[in-house]
Design an enzyme around this catalytic site. Structure first.
Site, PDB file in Angstrom:
ATOM      1  N   GLU A 132      39.423  47.403  40.256  1.00 48.66           N
ATOM      2  CA  GLU A 132      39.788  48.047  41.506  1.00 48.66           C
ATOM      3  C   GLU A 132      38.741  47.732  42.571  1.00 48.66           C
ATOM      4  O   GLU A 132      37.742  47.073  42.317  1.00 48.66           O
ATOM      5  CB  GLU A 132      39.982  49.542  41.277  1.00 48.66           C
ATOM      6  CG  GLU A 132      41.042  49.803  40.207  1.00 48.66           C
ATOM      7  CD  GLU A 132      41.628  51.198  40.200  1.00 48.66           C
ATOM      8  OE1 GLU A 132      41.594  51.881  41.241  1.00 48.66           O
ATOM      9  OE2 GLU A 132      42.154  51.613  39.138  1.00 48.66           O
ATOM     10  N   LYS A 145      40.754  44.138  46.897  1.00 50.13           N
ATOM     11  CA  LYS A 145      40.462  43.475  45.630  1.00 50.13           C
ATOM     12  C   LYS A 145      40.118  42.000  45.822  1.00 50.13           C
ATOM     13  O   LYS A 145      40.183  41.212  44.870  1.00 50.13           O
ATOM     14  CB  LYS A 145      41.664  43.618  44.687  1.00 50.13           C
ATOM     15  CG  LYS A 145      41.999  45.083  44.367  1.00 50.13           C
ATOM     16  CD  LYS A 145      43.202  45.197  43.449  1.00 50.13           C
ATOM     17  CE  LYS A 145      43.539  46.658  43.173  1.00 50.13           C
ATOM     18  NZ  LYS A 145      44.680  46.813  42.247  1.00 50.13           N
ATOM     19  N   ARG A 176      46.929  40.940  56.358  1.00 54.08           N
ATOM     20  CA  ARG A 176      47.980  41.449  55.468  1.00 54.08           C
ATOM     21  C   ARG A 176      47.529  42.656  54.660  1.00 54.08           C
ATOM     22  O   ARG A 176      48.343  43.300  54.001  1.00 54.08           O
ATOM     23  CB  ARG A 176      48.435  40.352  54.501  1.00 54.08           C
ATOM     24  CG  ARG A 176      49.119  39.176  55.162  1.00 54.08           C
ATOM     25  CD  ARG A 176      49.876  38.330  54.148  1.00 54.08           C
ATOM     26  NE  ARG A 176      49.015  37.751  53.126  1.00 54.08           N
ATOM     27  CZ  ARG A 176      48.434  36.560  53.225  1.00 54.08           C
ATOM     28  NH1 ARG A 176      48.585  35.838  54.326  1.00 54.08           N
ATOM     29  NH2 ARG A 176      47.697  36.082  52.236  1.00 54.08           N
ATOM     30  N   ARG A 188      54.591  49.621  36.841  1.00 48.09           N
ATOM     31  CA  ARG A 188      53.247  49.961  36.370  1.00 48.09           C
ATOM     32  C   ARG A 188      53.276  51.330  35.704  1.00 48.09           C
ATOM     33  O   ARG A 188      54.032  52.219  36.101  1.00 48.09           O
ATOM     34  CB  ARG A 188      52.242  49.993  37.541  1.00 48.09           C
ATOM     35  CG  ARG A 188      52.059  48.684  38.262  1.00 48.09           C
ATOM     36  CD  ARG A 188      51.355  47.646  37.410  1.00 48.09           C
ATOM     37  NE  ARG A 188      50.028  48.094  37.011  1.00 48.09           N
ATOM     38  CZ  ARG A 188      48.934  47.938  37.764  1.00 48.09           C
ATOM     39  NH1 ARG A 188      49.016  47.347  38.944  1.00 48.09           N
ATOM     40  NH2 ARG A 188      47.752  48.347  37.329  1.00 48.09           N
TER      41      ARG A 188
END
Length: 265
Positions: A3, A52, A121, A254
């Protein structure tokens, strides 16, 4: 997948140990050979993280972009650098520090326009001073998607993964399945403030500490050498607050964890 705090921790380490130095670069594996040749012998101007993603900036205008993905790791190597072990994508050596990168999803050369396009983005990163939590909150409150999915959308909130997602929602009594447009401004502000408190601890210590002291008792962690969590990977175990068995399911492909009592639908 690491993370955001992990990438910021790596960026801080590389800035401290390699920043401002001429670095030697190589790609023992060969898959980054052209990129390594471009940066070999240059000064590493700065290292930074966004969500990330890791960026190494060089004075020639090129940037090395790294995304660790599921399996990528940086390992420190004692000097003098020994023969590489395994598939080393990128090896960097400074005056007193060396590091090997293995198994990343991406290790590539970017020009400034590509760096700008990628950063544009990405959403608000709680570990960056330029984060815009209000913009992230507006996008969440306009969406009918579940808040548990929205928190994992890197174009909305950059750096939050499955652990921080599960734990911060528990800490605020919010079901991961609640639609984003049912989240109040105050609730979002409280979540953001909590991320601002929790994630820097991860940068500093390299570990996620998410359980409040009064609850950090009893049941052990879900794995050896891992900090205790409220819900993450504790399916079927009693909630640390109310003893209800922790539930698990899937959300956008997930695994998701929550307490049905503390986080009512």
């Amino acid at each position: 997948m690491p993370e955001g705090h992990t990438l910021h921790r790596i960026a801080d380490l590389h800035q401290t140990r390699l920043g401002g130095q001429v670095v030697r670069a190589a790609s023992p594996q060969g898959r980054f050979a052209d990129g390594a040749n471009l940066i070999d012998g240059q000064v590493l101007e700065s290292a930074e993280a966004y969500g990330k993603h890791l960026f190494h900036h060089y004075p020639s205008g090129v940037t090395v972009h790294v995304h660790l993905g599921l399996y990528g790791t940086f390992s420190e190597v004692d000097l003098p650098m020994p023969e590489p072990v395994g598939q080393v994508r990128m090896r960097l050596t400074g005056n007193n520090f060396g590091t090997d990168l293995r198994g990343p999803t991406a290790c590539e050369i970017f020009d400034p326009s590509q760096v700008d396009a990628l950063m544009a983005r990405l959403g608000a990163d709680p570990l960056r001073a330029d984060a815009d939590p209000d913009k992230a909150g507006e996008r969440i409150r306009k969406s009918r998607k579940a808040i548990g999915a929205l928190l994992m959308d890197q174009s909305i909130v950059a750096g939050v993964g499955n652990v921080y997602r599960a734990e911060v929602l528990f800490r605020h009594g919010i079901s991961p399945f609640r639609p984003g447009n049912q989240l109040s401004v105050d609730e979002w502000n409280a979540i953001w403030a909590d991320l601002l408190e929790l994630m820097p601890i991860g940068v500093e210590t390299g570990r996620m500490h998410v359980v409040r002291p009064e609850h950090d008792l009893g049941a052990p962690s879900y794995a050896t050498d891992r900090p205790r969590t409220y819900t993450y990977r504790r399916a079927g175990e009693p909630c640390r607050v109310c003893a209800t068995p922790i539930a698990t399911g899937t959300l956008d492909g997930r695994n998701v964890f929550w307490c049905p009592t503390c986080q009512p639908s």
